[in-house]
Design an enzyme around this catalytic site. Structure first.
Site, PDB file in Angstrom:
ATOM      1  N   ARG A 221       2.594   5.952  -0.455  1.00  0.00           N
ATOM      2  CA  ARG A 221       3.775   5.560  -1.836  1.00  0.00           C
ATOM      3  C   ARG A 221       3.354   3.327  -1.862  1.00  0.00           C
ATOM      4  O   ARG A 221       3.293   3.112  -1.353  1.00  0.00           O
ATOM      5  CB  ARG A 221       5.092   5.724  -1.427  1.00  0.00           C
ATOM      6  CG  ARG A 221       5.519   7.256  -2.008  1.00  0.00           C
ATOM      7  CD  ARG A 221       6.018   7.051  -3.100  1.00  0.00           C
ATOM      8  NE  ARG A 221       6.284   8.688  -3.248  1.00  0.00           N
ATOM      9  CZ  ARG A 221       5.257   9.781  -3.892  1.00  0.00           C
ATOM     10  NH1 ARG A 221       3.847   9.568  -4.028  1.00  0.00           N
ATOM     11  NH2 ARG A 221       5.214  10.950  -3.614  1.00  0.00           N
ATOM     12  N   HIS A 269      -2.733   6.660  -9.423  1.00  0.00           N
ATOM     13  CA  HIS A 269      -1.991   7.577  -8.931  1.00  0.00           C
ATOM     14  C   HIS A 269      -1.884   9.172  -8.826  1.00  0.00           C
ATOM     15  O   HIS A 269      -1.342  10.508  -9.753  1.00  0.00           O
ATOM     16  CB  HIS A 269      -0.268   7.797  -9.186  1.00  0.00           C
ATOM     17  CG  HIS A 269       0.677   8.511  -8.163  1.00  0.00           C
ATOM     18  ND1 HIS A 269       1.506   8.322  -7.927  1.00  0.00           N
ATOM     19  CD2 HIS A 269       0.263   9.608  -7.147  1.00  0.00           C
ATOM     20  CE1 HIS A 269       2.592   8.588  -7.035  1.00  0.00           C
ATOM     21  NE2 HIS A 269       1.311   9.421  -6.588  1.00  0.00           N
TER      22      HIS A 269
END
Ligand code: NDP
Ligand code: OXD
Length: 306
Positions: A221, A269
């Protein structure tokens, strides 16, 4: 059994078709404000209004592995949260991380630049023993990545909260062994959940402990990385480069320095995508197990944050 589908950024139709085929006895519906009560829900980034309007929900099935965004919502105390547990993501993560490690180790980025100039030139072979790879997180994804890297004969280190044993991996655990783990690593891969304990863990103090010429791969993250600390260590030369898949702000803003930094590789991502068919099959199996009163994997400990 009524099951609500409330997934931001996902087209509901193919999910509902797959879910209905896998669990014909259940009544699946797409949640809209004011919808009737459901027993379970399949979610990704649901609004707080969904949670508030569904006080009778028993289970939230998150269609991702990370639950950091979900746990920021106000959830009723008894509501159980279940995350995806591999569902086809572990092999993708292994591909991504091995690619990034090997591209750096074998200097394929330099060969790409040479080829663009039609230049035929060799780099000196580097010693694998000088590129120990440290994995922050030895869970479902981290342990799969560790095994893949060990197949390429990199020295592999791993760090977890509780003691773990993974074949071919030198394991460290807990805050007390973090410095020793970092000092034993040259390439650092982050595969931790984002929790209050792990936020900002990729900071100057920790990254400076990596061996000289360190390389950072963040696939967990954006909140794990202190971006300005990474940039400073790259520019000071302690770190050789970074491959980053996740960011504090996604999409990464156009003006962000990572886009144009010569030592940083950016991907959007995408290191391990949610695979619809695998996820549906896993969630359907778990709903079946819950209705038979059997235990399931992937239950989130909300107090711990993962
Ligand atoms: P797991 O829950 O299976 O594993 C988490 C690991 O982190 C465990 O080894 C755990 O230790 C360790 N850990 C947690 N907290 C700490 C701590 N405070 N100190 C040390 N170790 C800690 O998660 P997954 O492997 O399934 O996924 C990891 C993360 O990857 C997800 O949370 C998500 O954020 C990210 N992800 C990113 C994707 C992408 O596309 N970029 C896709 C999928 C996931 P222990 O073993 O002791 O419990
Ligand atoms: C996940 C993700 O957590 O896609 O599954 O990041």
């Amino acid at each position: 059994m009524r099951i609500a589908f409330c997934c931001t950024d996902h087209k509901p139709e193919p999910w509902l078709a797959g879910l209905r085929a896998a669990l014909p006895e259940a009544d699946f519906f797409v949640w809209t404000p004011g919808a009737p009560a459901a027993d379970h829900a399949i979610v990704w980034s649901p609004p707080q209004q969904f949670i508030d309007e569904q006080p009778g929900l028993r289970t939230l099935f998150n269609i991702g592995a990370g639950v950091d965004a979900l746990l920021k919502l106000r959830l009723p105390p008894g509501l159980q949260v279940v995350r995806l547990d591999d569902a086809g993501m572990a092999v993708q993560m292994a591909e991504y991380v091995c690619h990034a490690v090997i591209r750096h180790f074998r200097e394929f980025d330099v060969y790409e630049a040479d080829a663009a100039q039609a230049r035929w030139s060799f780099r000196k072979p580097r010693a694998r023993a000088e590129f120990p790879v440290g994995l922050l997180g030895l869970g479902v994804l981290g342990s799969r990545v560790a095994q893949a890297l060990a197949q390429f004969e990199f020295p592999v280190k791993g760090w977890s909260r509780t003691p773990r044993a993974v074949d071919g991996v030198e394991c460290f655990h807990g805050a007390g062994q973090l410095d020793a783990f970092l000092a034993a690593s040259r390439v650092l891969v982050c595969l931790l959940p984002l929790t209050p304990d792990t936020a900002g863990i990729l900071n100057r103090a920790h990254l400076a402990r990596l061996q000289p010429g360190g390389y950072v791969i963040n696939v967990a993250r954006g909140g794990h990385l202190v971006e300005e600390d990474l940039l400073a260590l790259l520019d000071e030369g302690h770190l050789a480069g970074a491959t980053l898949d996740v960011f504090r702000q996604e999409p990464l803003p156009l003006e962000h320095p990572f886009w144009r930094h010569p030592k940083v590789t950016v991907t959007p991502h995408t290191s391990a995508r949610t695979l619809r068919d695998e996820s549906i099959a896993q969630i359907a199996r778990k709903i079946g197990a819950l209705s038979r009163g059997e235990p399931i994997a992937g239950l989130v400990d909300r107090g711990r944050g993962y």
